[in-house]
Design a protein around this motif. Structure first.
Motif, PDB file in Angstrom:
ATOM      1  N   THR A 213      66.299  22.111  15.003  1.00 32.21           N
ATOM      2  CA  THR A 213      65.811  21.017  14.170  1.00 32.21           C
ATOM      3  C   THR A 213      66.466  19.701  14.569  1.00 32.21           C
ATOM      4  O   THR A 213      65.798  18.666  14.692  1.00 32.21           O
ATOM      5  CB  THR A 213      66.099  21.322  12.685  1.00 32.21           C
ATOM      6  OG1 THR A 213      65.444  22.543  12.319  1.00 32.21           O
ATOM      7  CG2 THR A 213      65.608  20.205  11.786  1.00 32.21           C
ATOM      8  N   ILE A 214      67.776  19.748  14.774  1.00 33.07           N
ATOM      9  CA  ILE A 214      68.521  18.539  15.147  1.00 33.07           C
ATOM     10  C   ILE A 214      68.081  18.036  16.519  1.00 33.07           C
ATOM     11  O   ILE A 214      67.778  16.847  16.696  1.00 33.07           O
ATOM     12  CB  ILE A 214      70.025  18.832  15.135  1.00 33.07           C
ATOM     13  CG1 ILE A 214      70.513  19.055  13.704  1.00 33.07           C
ATOM     14  CG2 ILE A 214      70.806  17.696  15.793  1.00 33.07           C
ATOM     15  CD1 ILE A 214      71.938  19.569  13.613  1.00 33.07           C
ATOM     16  N   LEU A 215      68.049  18.923  17.503  1.00 36.47           N
ATOM     17  CA  LEU A 215      67.726  18.494  18.866  1.00 36.47           C
ATOM     18  C   LEU A 215      66.295  17.988  18.964  1.00 36.47           C
ATOM     19  O   LEU A 215      66.028  16.944  19.590  1.00 36.47           O
ATOM     20  CB  LEU A 215      67.943  19.654  19.837  1.00 36.47           C
ATOM     21  CG  LEU A 215      69.393  20.132  20.016  1.00 36.47           C
ATOM     22  CD1 LEU A 215      69.436  21.342  20.932  1.00 36.47           C
ATOM     23  CD2 LEU A 215      70.273  19.020  20.568  1.00 36.47           C
ATOM     24  N   ALA A 216      65.355  18.707  18.345  1.00 35.79           N
ATOM     25  CA  ALA A 216      63.954  18.289  18.416  1.00 35.79           C
ATOM     26  C   ALA A 216      63.731  16.944  17.760  1.00 35.79           C
ATOM     27  O   ALA A 216      62.873  16.163  18.192  1.00 35.79           O
ATOM     28  CB  ALA A 216      63.069  19.350  17.770  1.00 35.79           C
ATOM     29  N   SER A 217      64.488  16.650  16.711  1.00 34.46           N
ATOM     30  CA  SER A 217      64.332  15.367  16.033  1.00 34.46           C
ATOM     31  C   SER A 217      65.013  14.241  16.789  1.00 34.46           C
ATOM     32  O   SER A 217      64.886  13.070  16.413  1.00 34.46           O
ATOM     33  CB  SER A 217      64.899  15.446  14.611  1.00 34.46           C
ATOM     34  OG  SER A 217      66.295  15.614  14.634  1.00 34.46           O
ATOM     35  N   ASN A 218      65.744  14.583  17.853  1.00 37.95           N
ATOM     36  CA  ASN A 218      66.431  13.580  18.666  1.00 37.95           C
ATOM     37  C   ASN A 218      65.925  13.605  20.109  1.00 37.95           C
ATOM     38  O   ASN A 218      66.706  13.569  21.068  1.00 37.95           O
ATOM     39  CB  ASN A 218      67.945  13.816  18.612  1.00 37.95           C
ATOM     40  CG  ASN A 218      68.560  13.341  17.308  1.00 37.95           C
ATOM     41  OD1 ASN A 218      68.995  12.191  17.186  1.00 37.95           O
ATOM     42  ND2 ASN A 218      68.603  14.221  16.322  1.00 37.95           N
ATOM     43  N   ASN A 219      64.591  13.677  20.244  1.00 39.76           N
ATOM     44  CA  ASN A 219      63.913  13.482  21.524  1.00 39.76           C
ATOM     45  C   ASN A 219      64.311  14.511  22.582  1.00 39.76           C
ATOM     46  O   ASN A 219      64.474  14.195  23.754  1.00 39.76           O
ATOM     47  CB  ASN A 219      64.184  12.063  22.063  1.00 39.76           C
ATOM     48  CG  ASN A 219      63.151  11.657  23.097  1.00 39.76           C
ATOM     49  OD1 ASN A 219      61.979  12.011  22.989  1.00 39.76           O
ATOM     50  ND2 ASN A 219      63.585  10.907  24.099  1.00 39.76           N
ATOM     51  N   THR A 220      64.469  15.757  22.148  1.00 39.30           N
ATOM     52  CA  THR A 220      64.833  16.835  23.064  1.00 39.30           C
ATOM     53  C   THR A 220      63.813  17.956  22.926  1.00 39.30           C
ATOM     54  O   THR A 220      63.526  18.390  21.810  1.00 39.30           O
ATOM     55  CB  THR A 220      66.241  17.371  22.731  1.00 39.30           C
ATOM     56  OG1 THR A 220      67.167  16.289  22.724  1.00 39.30           O
ATOM     57  CG2 THR A 220      66.685  18.409  23.744  1.00 39.30           C
ATOM     58  N   SER A 221      63.282  18.446  24.031  1.00 36.65           N
ATOM     59  CA  SER A 221      62.325  19.556  23.962  1.00 36.65           C
ATOM     60  C   SER A 221      63.095  20.867  23.829  1.00 36.65           C
ATOM     61  O   SER A 221      64.015  21.151  24.588  1.00 36.65           O
ATOM     62  CB  SER A 221      61.423  19.589  25.190  1.00 36.65           C
ATOM     63  OG  SER A 221      62.166  19.822  26.368  1.00 36.65           O
TER      64      SER A 221
ATOM     65  N   ALA B  40      62.176  23.226  11.932  1.00 39.46           N
ATOM     66  CA  ALA B  40      62.298  23.035  13.377  1.00 39.46           C
ATOM     67  C   ALA B  40      60.944  22.763  14.018  1.00 39.46           C
ATOM     68  O   ALA B  40      60.801  21.874  14.869  1.00 39.46           O
ATOM     69  CB  ALA B  40      62.952  24.268  14.002  1.00 39.46           C
ATOM     70  N   ILE B  41      59.933  23.515  13.601  1.00 39.00           N
ATOM     71  CA  ILE B  41      58.588  23.312  14.153  1.00 39.00           C
ATOM     72  C   ILE B  41      58.047  21.945  13.749  1.00 39.00           C
ATOM     73  O   ILE B  41      57.431  21.232  14.571  1.00 39.00           O
ATOM     74  CB  ILE B  41      57.653  24.442  13.697  1.00 39.00           C
ATOM     75  CG1 ILE B  41      58.112  25.774  14.300  1.00 39.00           C
ATOM     76  CG2 ILE B  41      56.210  24.157  14.079  1.00 39.00           C
ATOM     77  CD1 ILE B  41      57.410  26.990  13.733  1.00 39.00           C
ATOM     78  N   ASN B  42      58.258  21.571  12.489  1.00 39.76           N
ATOM     79  CA  ASN B  42      57.816  20.243  12.043  1.00 39.76           C
ATOM     80  C   ASN B  42      58.457  19.127  12.847  1.00 39.76           C
ATOM     81  O   ASN B  42      57.851  18.074  13.070  1.00 39.76           O
ATOM     82  CB  ASN B  42      58.150  20.051  10.565  1.00 39.76           C
ATOM     83  CG  ASN B  42      57.148  20.725   9.654  1.00 39.76           C
ATOM     84  OD1 ASN B  42      56.016  20.996  10.055  1.00 39.76           O
ATOM     85  ND2 ASN B  42      57.560  21.015   8.430  1.00 39.76           N
TER      86      ASN B  42
END
Length: 563
Positions: free
Chosen positions: A33-41, A146-148
């Motif tokens: 969740t953290i990584l995806a929300s910070n421009n990380t695939s 995380a998906i969101n």
């Protein structure tokens, strides 16, 4: 957001991500969740399917503070929703409330003596009481988060192998499909693919235990004497020589929709060897018959799922991080669930690892040296928590020794929480400063040197009690008490526990909680400097008010909706 790239690899589809996370438990999904929300695939590979059964259900104040820190420093408000009863509208009515840590000491064959009770009350202010998290719902909700946020989650994917070189990591499932990434995080617990691949497993623990556990309905309440809260409104531990039993209710508040309780038994295998000739349920029933009060509390209880019986729980790793990989949470090691610190380690590791990964991606530098603060923190925790739990088990040879040692645990938890809270306040929005200080902690004792000196002294005395008779145990207890009573900075409510009080006070926001034998409400000397620096009592009071407002029932959900 950087999207994944798809290429061909040996006839199989290979999808390229920035990070692959093996294991979709709460820690791995929080990291995603953290990584995806910070421009990380991010790709999460989960061997089973949510919702699924999991234990590790009792929150502690330190874990909740880690969730607030993650929400603050990575702008993911939803991560903090499990940190307090205040957010019940956000997380649902299947999670229980936790207002205390309760302990009842038992002697084999005897009814419980109410004098051998401890209720460590959890403060309601400034954040609200803790939760008992129903993991099948909490983990499923974090997967949705995380998906969101943009992570890709693949369930029912059993990872079989991994290859890591100086350019990338490749993860293979049992069907031959491969995925590649610039970094891989293994949150797969004891069965970590990376730990197996690189032969990382060690076991240097002094403590050894095994467990039997399930979920049940029909568990009766038990209230030994007058206490601030009914025992059912918190986590109940029945402790005895050679083991302990947990009861974690999810049905302890008005409006609950979940009438399940988590029940488990943790045993020293030397004092309580496993009986493989009977089922786990039969073995459990025979063991609790030794303790009439416990047997009566569980007489009408019925399991709603199969029992789990484990071998030895303890394991570690000689290495936690490498070039392009890291072990997360229980993939690195495990001690014992006694004080519910496992999820605290996981969430602290998530914060340190997420910060390090974002920095490493920004610099395209994946050398192991960038992650050594995480490795040192995890290994320090495993050593310190191993001693804490091993000595706790030893203290259960005597009710007097147990009561005295319980205050050392309380001091460690109290100073740890105090340090975490002031650390976030002092760092403000400077994540670099926050993580740099967090990664120096041992996650037991607030990084306070005087606490560790006391802990080493007390632990050595109790470790000397092995094989002692009753008279010798009383003598050792007197020595330990003398060491504890010399502590100038010990809060007065803890002194009262040493003197026989059955609980900490229900109302925690009171000056004496901070008062030692001398000085004002913030204490004096090294204690004051370590935790409060130059802050005045007025300033600390304003901080508490600000925290209460920030994490009130309306402000954090409002922040999420504004995003």
């Amino acid at each position: 957001m950087k999207g994944p790239n798809t290429t061909e690899l040996g006839g199989n589809v290979c999808t390229d991500y920035d990070v692959i996370i093996i294991g979709g438990g709460l820690a791995g999904l929080t990291l995603a969740t953290i990584l995806a929300s910070n421009n990380t695939s991010v790709l999460v590979l989960e061997a089973k399917e949510h919702p699924r059964f999991a234990v590790g259900e009792s929150m502690i104040l330190e874990t909740s503070e880690m969730m607030r820190a993650a929400a603050h420093y990575f702008d993911v408000a939803e991560v903090a929703h499990l940190s307090s009863e205040n957010y019940r509208k956000e997380v649902g009515t299947t999670h229980g409330v936790k207002k205390h840590f309760g302990f009842c000491y038992h002697k084999s064959g005897d009814e419980h003596d109410a004098e051998n009770t401890l209720q460590a009350v959890i403060p309601k202010d400034p954040y609200g009481h803790e939760l008992h998290i129903y993991r099948q719902d909490s983990d499923h909700a974090m997967m949705v988060n995380a998906i969101n946020r943009g992570a890709v989650v693949k369930q029912n994917v059993d990872v079989s192998d991994i290859e890591i070189n100086e350019h990338q990591a490749r993860v293979f499932d049992r069907n031959g499909l491969a995925y590649s990434s610039r970094f891989v995080v293994d949150g797969g617990g004891y069965r970590s693919v990376i730990a197996d691949k690189y032969n990382l497993r060690t076991n240097t623990s002094a403590h050894r235990s095994r467990a039997l556990f399930t979920h049940m309905i029909g568990v009766d309440g038990y209230n030994p004497g007058r206490l601030p809260y009914p025992m059912k409104e918190g986590t109940l531990h029945h402790v005895f020589d050679g083991g302990w039993l947990w009861i974690i209710p999810f049905d302890n508040f008005k409006g609950t929709t979940n009438h399940v309780q988590s029940v488990g038994l943790v045993l020293d295998p030397d004092k309580h060897p496993e009986d493989q000739s009977v089922t786990p349920e039969v073995e459990f029933g025979r063991l609790i018959q030794q303790f009439p009060t416990v047997e009566r509390q569980l007489r009408s209880a019925r399991p709603i799922r199969d029992w789990v019986r484990t071998g030895t729980l303890q394991y570690g790793s000689r290495q936690v991080v490498g070039d392009r990989w890291a072990l997360l949470g229980h993939a690195a090691g495990f001690v014992d669930p006694l004080y519910s610190k496992g999820l605290y380690l996981s969430m602290a590791s998530v914060v340190v690892l997420a910060h390090s990964l974002l920095d490493m991606f920004a610099r395209s530098d994946f050398d192991r040296s960038n992650l050594l603060p995480l490795e040192r923190m995890v290994l320090r925790y495993l050593r310190r928590n191993d001693r804490l739990i091993n000595t706790s088990f030893l203290s259960w040879s005597s009710p007097e020794l147990w009561r005295t040692y319980s205050v050392l645990w309380l001091l460690g938890a109290y100073t740890e929480l105090l340090k975490l809270g002031m650390l976030r306040v002092d760092a403000g929005d400077d994540r670099n400063a926050y993580v740099a200080e967090l990664s120096k902690l041992e996650l037991v004792g607030g990084g306070f040197g005087e606490f560790f000196q006391l802990s080493d002294t007390v632990d050595q005395k109790i470790e000397s009690s092995v094989g002692a008779n009753k008279r010798q145990l009383l003598e050792i207890n007197e020595e330990v008490l003398a060491s504890m009573n010399e502590v100038e900075w010990m809060p007065d409510p803890f002194r009262k526990i040493l003197s026989g009080a059955p609980s900490l006070p229900r109302r925690k926001v009171r000056p004496e909680l901070f008062t030692g034998r001398s000085g004002g409400p913030l204490g004096t000397g090294n204690y004051r400097q370590h935790f409060f620096g130059s802050r005045s009592l007025w300033n600390v009071g304003l901080v508490a008010i600000q925290q209460k407002l920030t994490y009130s029932t309306f402000s954090l959900p409002a922040h999420r909706k504004l995003r």
